[in-house]
Write a protein that holds these residues in place. Sequence first.
Motif, mmCIF file in Angstrom:
data_model
loop_
_atom_site.group_PDB
_atom_site.id
_atom_site.type_symbol
_atom_site.label_atom_id
_atom_site.label_comp_id
_atom_site.label_asym_id
_atom_site.label_seq_id
_atom_site.Cartn_x
_atom_site.Cartn_y
_atom_site.Cartn_z
ATOM 1 N N ASP A 162 20.950 -14.782 -35.675
ATOM 2 C CA ASP A 162 22.200 -14.249 -36.222
ATOM 3 C C ASP A 162 22.597 -15.110 -37.413
ATOM 4 O O ASP A 162 22.466 -16.339 -37.381
ATOM 5 C CB ASP A 162 23.323 -14.307 -35.178
ATOM 6 N N GLU A 163 23.094 -14.481 -38.462
ATOM 7 C CA GLU A 163 23.578 -15.228 -39.617
ATOM 8 C C GLU A 163 25.053 -15.541 -39.398
ATOM 9 O O GLU A 163 25.892 -14.638 -39.368
ATOM 10 C CB GLU A 163 23.384 -14.451 -40.915
ATOM 11 N N LEU A 164 25.385 -16.826 -39.208
ATOM 12 C CA LEU A 164 26.758 -17.243 -38.928
ATOM 13 C C LEU A 164 27.585 -17.381 -40.192
ATOM 14 O O LEU A 164 28.802 -17.152 -40.179
ATOM 15 C CB LEU A 164 26.755 -18.588 -38.187
ATOM 16 N N SER A 165 26.940 -17.801 -41.258
ATOM 17 C CA SER A 165 27.583 -18.009 -42.542
ATOM 18 C C SER A 165 26.479 -17.978 -43.581
ATOM 19 O O SER A 165 25.289 -17.940 -43.228
ATOM 20 C CB SER A 165 28.324 -19.354 -42.569
ATOM 21 N N ARG A 166 26.844 -17.977 -44.852
ATOM 22 C CA ARG A 166 25.811 -17.918 -45.883
ATOM 23 C C ARG A 166 24.874 -19.116 -45.746
ATOM 24 O O ARG A 166 25.279 -20.265 -45.860
ATOM 25 C CB ARG A 166 26.462 -17.919 -47.268
ATOM 26 N N GLY A 167 23.608 -18.815 -45.451
ATOM 27 C CA GLY A 167 22.614 -19.873 -45.342
ATOM 28 C C GLY A 167 22.599 -20.621 -44.033
ATOM 29 O O GLY A 167 21.900 -21.623 -43.905
ATOM 30 N N VAL A 168 23.341 -20.126 -43.016
ATOM 31 C CA VAL A 168 23.369 -20.764 -41.695
ATOM 32 C C VAL A 168 23.051 -19.719 -40.637
ATOM 33 O O VAL A 168 23.667 -18.646 -40.616
ATOM 34 C CB VAL A 168 24.724 -21.415 -41.385
ATOM 35 N N TYR A 169 22.118 -20.032 -39.765
ATOM 36 C CA TYR A 169 21.660 -19.083 -38.748
ATOM 37 C C TYR A 169 21.703 -19.726 -37.361
ATOM 38 O O TYR A 169 21.696 -20.942 -37.227
ATOM 39 C CB TYR A 169 20.225 -18.631 -39.050
ATOM 40 N N ARG A 170 21.722 -18.853 -36.364
ATOM 41 C CA ARG A 170 21.655 -19.325 -34.974
ATOM 42 C C ARG A 170 20.665 -18.455 -34.221
ATOM 43 O O ARG A 170 20.697 -17.224 -34.318
ATOM 44 C CB ARG A 170 23.029 -19.272 -34.295
ATOM 45 N N ARG A 171 19.781 -19.128 -33.480
ATOM 46 C CA ARG A 171 18.771 -18.403 -32.714
ATOM 47 C C ARG A 171 19.426 -17.566 -31.629
ATOM 48 O O ARG A 171 20.392 -17.994 -30.987
ATOM 49 C CB ARG A 171 17.779 -19.391 -32.088
ATOM 50 N N ALA A 172 18.895 -16.377 -31.409
ATOM 51 C CA ALA A 172 19.462 -15.478 -30.410
ATOM 52 C C ALA A 172 19.286 -16.013 -28.996
ATOM 53 O O ALA A 172 20.053 -15.656 -28.093
ATOM 54 C CB ALA A 172 18.822 -14.095 -30.521
ATOM 55 N N ASP A 173 18.287 -16.873 -28.795
ATOM 56 C CA ASP A 173 18.052 -17.424 -27.461
ATOM 57 C C ASP A 173 18.832 -18.722 -27.229
ATOM 58 O O ASP A 173 18.672 -19.364 -26.191
ATOM 59 C CB ASP A 173 16.564 -17.671 -27.234
ATOM 60 N N ALA A 174 19.678 -19.105 -28.171
ATOM 61 C CA ALA A 174 20.466 -20.340 -28.025
ATOM 62 C C ALA A 174 21.557 -20.140 -26.985
ATOM 63 O O ALA A 174 22.018 -19.013 -26.754
ATOM 64 C CB ALA A 174 21.085 -20.731 -29.362
ATOM 65 N N PRO A 175 21.995 -21.213 -26.324
ATOM 66 C CA PRO A 175 23.085 -21.093 -25.350
ATOM 67 C C PRO A 175 24.345 -20.519 -26.002
ATOM 68 O O PRO A 175 24.611 -20.758 -27.177
ATOM 69 C CB PRO A 175 23.316 -22.548 -24.902
ATOM 70 N N GLU A 176 25.098 -19.767 -25.238
ATOM 71 C CA GLU A 176 26.335 -19.195 -25.760
ATOM 72 C C GLU A 176 27.338 -20.315 -26.059
ATOM 73 O O GLU A 176 27.357 -21.354 -25.404
ATOM 74 C CB GLU A 176 26.937 -18.220 -24.741
ATOM 75 N N THR A 177 28.159 -20.088 -27.063
ATOM 76 C CA THR A 177 29.182 -21.065 -27.426
ATOM 77 C C THR A 177 30.398 -20.343 -27.980
ATOM 78 O O THR A 177 30.264 -19.303 -28.632
ATOM 79 C CB THR A 177 28.661 -22.067 -28.469
ATOM 80 N N ALA A 178 31.556 -20.922 -27.723
ATOM 81 C CA ALA A 178 32.796 -20.381 -28.290
ATOM 82 C C ALA A 178 33.094 -21.027 -29.641
ATOM 83 O O ALA A 178 34.127 -20.731 -30.246
ATOM 84 C CB ALA A 178 33.955 -20.632 -27.323
ATOM 85 N N HIS A 179 32.181 -21.903 -30.093
ATOM 86 C CA HIS A 179 32.457 -22.668 -31.304
ATOM 87 C C HIS A 179 31.426 -22.409 -32.401
ATOM 88 O O HIS A 179 31.118 -23.312 -33.188
ATOM 89 C CB HIS A 179 32.504 -24.158 -30.972
ATOM 90 N N ALA A 180 30.917 -21.195 -32.469
ATOM 91 C CA ALA A 180 29.915 -20.872 -33.489
ATOM 92 C C ALA A 180 30.478 -21.052 -34.894
ATOM 93 O O ALA A 180 29.759 -21.449 -35.817
ATOM 94 C CB ALA A 180 29.410 -19.445 -33.295
ATOM 95 N N ASP A 181 31.775 -20.761 -35.072
ATOM 96 C CA ASP A 181 32.381 -20.912 -36.395
ATOM 97 C C ASP A 181 32.391 -22.382 -36.826
ATOM 98 O O ASP A 181 32.119 -22.708 -37.989
ATOM 99 C CB ASP A 181 33.794 -20.328 -36.415
ATOM 100 N N LEU A 182 32.678 -23.280 -35.891
ATOM 101 C CA LEU A 182 32.673 -24.707 -36.205
ATOM 102 C C LEU A 182 31.259 -25.196 -36.516
ATOM 103 O O LEU A 182 31.056 -25.985 -37.450
ATOM 104 C CB LEU A 182 33.254 -25.506 -35.045
ATOM 105 N N LEU A 183 30.290 -24.739 -35.756
ATOM 106 C CA LEU A 183 28.903 -25.117 -36.003
ATOM 107 C C LEU A 183 28.462 -24.649 -37.392
ATOM 108 O O LEU A 183 27.780 -25.379 -38.112
ATOM 109 C CB LEU A 183 27.990 -24.523 -34.930
#
Length: 214
Positions: free
Chosen positions: A55-76
């Motif tokens: 998933d693309e969280l922000s321009r140039g920042v991604y998170r793997r779909a198999d990563a643990p769930e988090t409520a702080h994706a925006d902070l990451l």
Amino acid sequence: MEGALDLRVRGDAAENSRLEQRLAGLSPTFTTAQARQALLSPRDLAHLVTEAEIDELSRGVYRRADAPETAHADLLAVCARAPRAVVCGESALALHELIDDIPAAVHIAVPRGTRRPRISYPPTVVAQYAAKTFGLGVERFEAAPGESIPVYNAARSVVDAMRHRSRIGENLALSALGRYLRRSGRGGVGELQHVARELDALSVIRPAVEAVLA
């Protein structure tokens, strides 16, 4: 015809396997630069997004779909784009559960005199703090399993809230101060005073603490 189709399917499967192997070597949240080091091109990333592998969280920042769930994706996402910044203000108060409000934006600080990050998504508010006290009270917060971000500790966050109460709201700042004191007791007063002294804010903190404890 069928042979050509079979070759194409096998080729796609091999390509997906190659991408998945390279993706597995990256941290759960990663940047385009880190992906490049893992030999994943922008085209590869676009394909992985299409396949819902990342998933693309922000321009140039991604998170793997198999990563643990988090409520702080925006902070990451914001901390990945601004690695020298520290989470501050309302965002820090919320992480320390000193306020109930959910900030509408991620609040970060950078040293005064350095470049201010320009991040439109997630919505981000950037403050500039004095360079000589920028590192005061910085700790790590685990935003997801195995992933931590820099954030000002509870005492620094409360002192900053009181210093900037005209901006964030006096009621919010006093509420955070009261909750901090109820949680830490009189033992927390010493830490508040230490931080306030370093930030030349004793004249603000002392009367506020006395009023809350009265």
